[in-house]
Design an enzyme around this catalytic site. Structure first.
Site, PDB file in Angstrom:
ATOM      1  N   GLU A 193       0.825  -1.206   0.000  1.00  0.00           N
ATOM      2  CA  GLU A 193       0.000   0.000   0.000  1.00  0.00           C
ATOM      3  C   GLU A 193       0.862   1.262   0.000  1.00  0.00           C
ATOM      4  O   GLU A 193       0.532   2.255  -0.662  1.00  0.00           O
ATOM      5  CB  GLU A 193      -0.934   0.005   1.213  1.00  0.00           C
ATOM      6  CG  GLU A 193      -1.892  -1.170   1.293  1.00  0.00           C
ATOM      7  CD  GLU A 193      -2.964  -1.160   0.207  1.00  0.00           C
ATOM      8  OE1 GLU A 193      -2.999  -0.210  -0.605  1.00  0.00           O
ATOM      9  OE2 GLU A 193      -3.758  -2.121   0.159  1.00  0.00           O
ATOM     10  N   ASP A 329      -3.928  -9.691  -8.752  1.00  0.00           N
ATOM     11  CA  ASP A 329      -4.276  -8.850  -9.889  1.00  0.00           C
ATOM     12  C   ASP A 329      -3.134  -7.969 -10.401  1.00  0.00           C
ATOM     13  O   ASP A 329      -2.764  -8.013 -11.574  1.00  0.00           O
ATOM     14  CB  ASP A 329      -5.498  -7.991  -9.562  1.00  0.00           C
ATOM     15  CG  ASP A 329      -5.395  -7.297  -8.207  1.00  0.00           C
ATOM     16  OD1 ASP A 329      -4.454  -7.576  -7.445  1.00  0.00           O
ATOM     17  OD2 ASP A 329      -6.278  -6.472  -7.903  1.00  0.00           O
ATOM     18  N   GLU A 444     -19.243  -6.940  -5.486  1.00  0.00           N
ATOM     19  CA  GLU A 444     -17.845  -7.334  -5.327  1.00  0.00           C
ATOM     20  C   GLU A 444     -17.565  -8.702  -5.944  1.00  0.00           C
ATOM     21  O   GLU A 444     -16.524  -8.903  -6.560  1.00  0.00           O
ATOM     22  CB  GLU A 444     -17.491  -7.383  -3.838  1.00  0.00           C
ATOM     23  CG  GLU A 444     -17.070  -6.065  -3.235  1.00  0.00           C
ATOM     24  CD  GLU A 444     -15.646  -5.702  -3.602  1.00  0.00           C
ATOM     25  OE1 GLU A 444     -14.701  -6.257  -3.025  1.00  0.00           O
ATOM     26  OE2 GLU A 444     -15.479  -4.849  -4.488  1.00  0.00           O
ATOM     27  N   GLU A 496     -12.044  -0.798 -11.049  1.00  0.00           N
ATOM     28  CA  GLU A 496     -11.506  -1.691 -12.080  1.00  0.00           C
ATOM     29  C   GLU A 496     -12.350  -1.737 -13.350  1.00  0.00           C
ATOM     30  O   GLU A 496     -11.798  -1.836 -14.463  1.00  0.00           O
ATOM     31  CB  GLU A 496     -11.335  -3.109 -11.508  1.00  0.00           C
ATOM     32  CG  GLU A 496     -10.231  -3.231 -10.483  1.00  0.00           C
ATOM     33  CD  GLU A 496     -10.634  -2.704  -9.111  1.00  0.00           C
ATOM     34  OE1 GLU A 496      -9.732  -2.410  -8.292  1.00  0.00           O
ATOM     35  OE2 GLU A 496     -11.856  -2.576  -8.855  1.00  0.00           O
ATOM     36  N   THR A 584      -1.032   0.705 -10.646  1.00  0.00           N
ATOM     37  CA  THR A 584      -2.279   0.036 -10.264  1.00  0.00           C
ATOM     38  C   THR A 584      -3.189   0.937  -9.438  1.00  0.00           C
ATOM     39  O   THR A 584      -4.336   0.591  -9.190  1.00  0.00           O
ATOM     40  CB  THR A 584      -1.975  -1.265  -9.503  1.00  0.00           C
ATOM     41  OG1 THR A 584      -3.147  -2.070  -9.418  1.00  0.00           O
ATOM     42  CG2 THR A 584      -1.445  -0.965  -8.104  1.00  0.00           C
TER      43      THR A 584
END
Length: 593
Positions: A193, A329, A444, A496, A584
């Protein structure tokens, strides 16, 4: 010489007329009119600065100098940055032509709506959560959960710049200049993060604005992340023990981590080396990606890596569970993007990994769902290897919706048109999921019944769907036909799906993607609205006048989701895909030329 009064009057009139014509020609420069809404929108699109642009801001050094840490485990020989001088980048973005006045007005009006929603959120963050990690959008409170370094503020820097909010950007940069990376609200700092949100945000804002203070803070933070490689085998930790890292005595690598954690350090640290000229950051992640490269075809499903890996044992091959969603991902997302950032100067290592990965995904992960109206779409699933054979689990996470844009971008970068079309079908699949639910938002996690073939006709079979849905205890009667479960019915402001819509629009120029983006924006913007900002929704599978919400707003709502909506309606030269590669967290890094 005698000049008649009549001639004098005539010459005076001519002179006055000349002066009047000149004044009329220069009227806008001499007496500028107040800007209209259209003028302001055009200024945003042309990146014109507002007042305060360029105001010098002094950096406030952190209370601890991470560059001074004496490594117990010296990194050894350095891997130099690849040479881009021979790189011939392949153009990827569609060559857009002129648009009609009506199309321009519609696009700019939509652009303005996205910008207004962002401004409302930003004003609430500034009022209730300034310099905190996150705004609580229901109660008007604040929360720190990413070390207390103002995650939302740093994550939003480049969005402020892209939207032309220069005064707000200047204020935010002044706040960033005082962040103390030598102190943390948490004793353990999450590498992943910190890398994608903080380092990515600082580097992107520096690339866009050229503000030196942002690079200085990025270098400070880069020193902290680099300290996470002070381990016996040179592999990175998942969480940095803040106190231990300062001593330089060395850190212990965790035995098991999700593969996305070490696999998503490459883009940011490579770019930090590019902008500083210091190869140590790129060298550190090169050792990690060498490990993934060597193991790619040795796993139980060759071409992809398992969900869990061990940096301590340097094992990236053991494991039978594989996904394109959470935990993996961004590891895959970065393969073609690293190829683009490095210009293939790494011996095409990332291009090889990207092609290998996409081949495996195309064969085993993608499925066409059986639908009542027979829509020709694709969805990304998961795979479990049982008794040596891959078995498809037709469950799609919202997180996996990035795959459409990734296939499209990689297809253009690597000259594979078929992958671009696959990306289009995947993107339409996630758009379909949004439009299928009464709230206009995708949950989700959803499950669907796969067709027997992706290419052959797939007629609706009511009995087959009944068997599929009845086999899943999570199925509920209110779910749309074609969906067999919605195990997690939330929408938590994720980007996304709109990310892939943005990529496919910029890659193809097809207007259908702008229309899809507007439908998604209208649904998300209205369905998640609170008195202060926008919040995660607990159940998007049921229509309600007021949807149940969670008092939380992730920083990626401003950093990614609203940025992608904005870029879909921006002129195509704003963050061109031929000039920038986005990490990302949607932070655009300028590609060196």
């Amino acid at each position: 010489m005698y000049i008649s009064r009549a001639r004098m009057r005539r010459d005076a009139i001519i002179a006055l007329l000349v002066v009047a014509v000149v004044l009329w020609h220069w009227r806008h420069a001499l007496w500028p009119a107040p800007p209209s809404e259209w003028d302001r929108l055009e200024r945003w699109m042309n990146h014109a600065p507002s007042s305060g642009h360029g105001r010098p801001i002094a950096v406030v050094s952190s209370s601890f100098d991470w560059a001074s840490v004496p490594f117990r485990f010296a990194p050894g020989s350095q891997t130099p940055l690849p040479d881009r001088r021979r790189a011939r980048p392949r153009p990827v973005q569609h060559r857009f032509g002129p648009e009609s006045p009506d199309a321009a007005r519609l696009r700019v009006a939509r652009l303005a709506e996205v910008r207004r929603l962002f401004q409302a959120n930003w004003q609430s963050y500034r009022r209730f959560a300034w310099k905190k990690d996150a705004l609580l959008p229901v109660s008007g409170g604040a929360r720190d959960q990413f070390s207390g370094w103002a995650a939302t503020l740093v994550d939003s820097l480049d969005t402020l710049w892209i939207m032309g909010l220069r005064d707000e950007f200047d204020e935010a940069v002044a706040a960033v200049a005082g962040i103390d990376f030598g102190s943390s609200t948490s004793p353990r700092v999450n590498m992943f993060e910190t890398n994608i949100r903080y380092l990515g945000g600082l580097l992107s804002a520096y690339d866009l604005s050229g503000r030196r203070v942002l690079l200085d803070k990025a270098v400070e933070l880069g020193g902290l992340i680099y300290a996470g490689f002070n381990t016996e085998n040179g592999m990175p930790v998942d969480f940095i023990d803040f106190a231990a890292a300062k001593t330089g005595a060395g850190l212990a690598v965790e035995d098991s981590v999700v593969s996305a954690s070490p696999g998503t350090l490459s883009l940011e640290l490579a770019h930090l080396s590019q902008v500083t000229g210091d190869p140590k950051y790129y060298s550190a992640v090169s050792r990690v990606m060498d490990l993934f490269y060597r193991g790619q075809n040795e796993t139980e499903l060759p071409g992809v890596w398992p969900m869990w890996v061990s940096m301590r044992r340097e094992d990236v091959v053991s494991g039978s569970a594989f996904t394109l969603g959470g935990s993996q991902d961004s590891l895959y997302e970065y393969l073609p993007k690293m190829h683009q950032l490095l210009g293939g100067g790494d011996g095409d290592r990332y291009a090889v990994m990207a092609r290998t990965f996409m081949g495996t995904v195309d064969r085993h992960f993608l499925f066409r769902p059986m639908l009542p109206r027979g829509e020709d779409i694709l969805m990304p699933g998961n795979v479990n290897v049982r008794n040596g054979a891959p078995v498809l689990d037709p469950e799609t996470e919202h997180l996996a919706c990035f795959v459409g844009g990734m296939f499209g971008l990689a297809g253009r970068l690597l000259g594979r048109p078929r992958d671009v079309e696959t990306g289009a079908r995947l993107t339409r699949g996630c758009v379909f999921a949004y439009r299928s639910f009464p709230t206009g938002m995708m949950p989700e996690r959803v499950d669907m019944a796969p067709c027997a073939s992706r290419t052959a006709p797939c007629p609706w079979d009511e009995a087959l769907w009944a068997r599929e849905r009845d086999a899943r205890p999570e199925w509920q009667p209110h779910l749309p036909r074609g969906f067999t479960a919605a195990k997690d019915p939330r929408y938590i402001l994720r980007p996304e799906a709109i990310e892939s819509v943005f990529y496919m629009y910029r890659l193809t120029g097809a207007a259908e993607y702008q229309d899809a983006a507007w439908d998604m924006f209208a649904a998300v913007g209205n369905g998640t609205r609170t008195a202060y900002a926008n919040a995660a929704v607990l159940d998007v599978t049921r229509a309600a006048e007021t949807l149940p919400k969670e008092d939380y707003m992730e920083s990626f709502w401003l950093a990614e989701t609203l940025k992608y909506f904005y870029l879909v309606f921006s002129p195509p030269d704003v963050v061109s895909l031929d000039e920038f590669v986005l990490n990302t967290e949607a932070h655009p890094f300028r590609i060196p030329r």
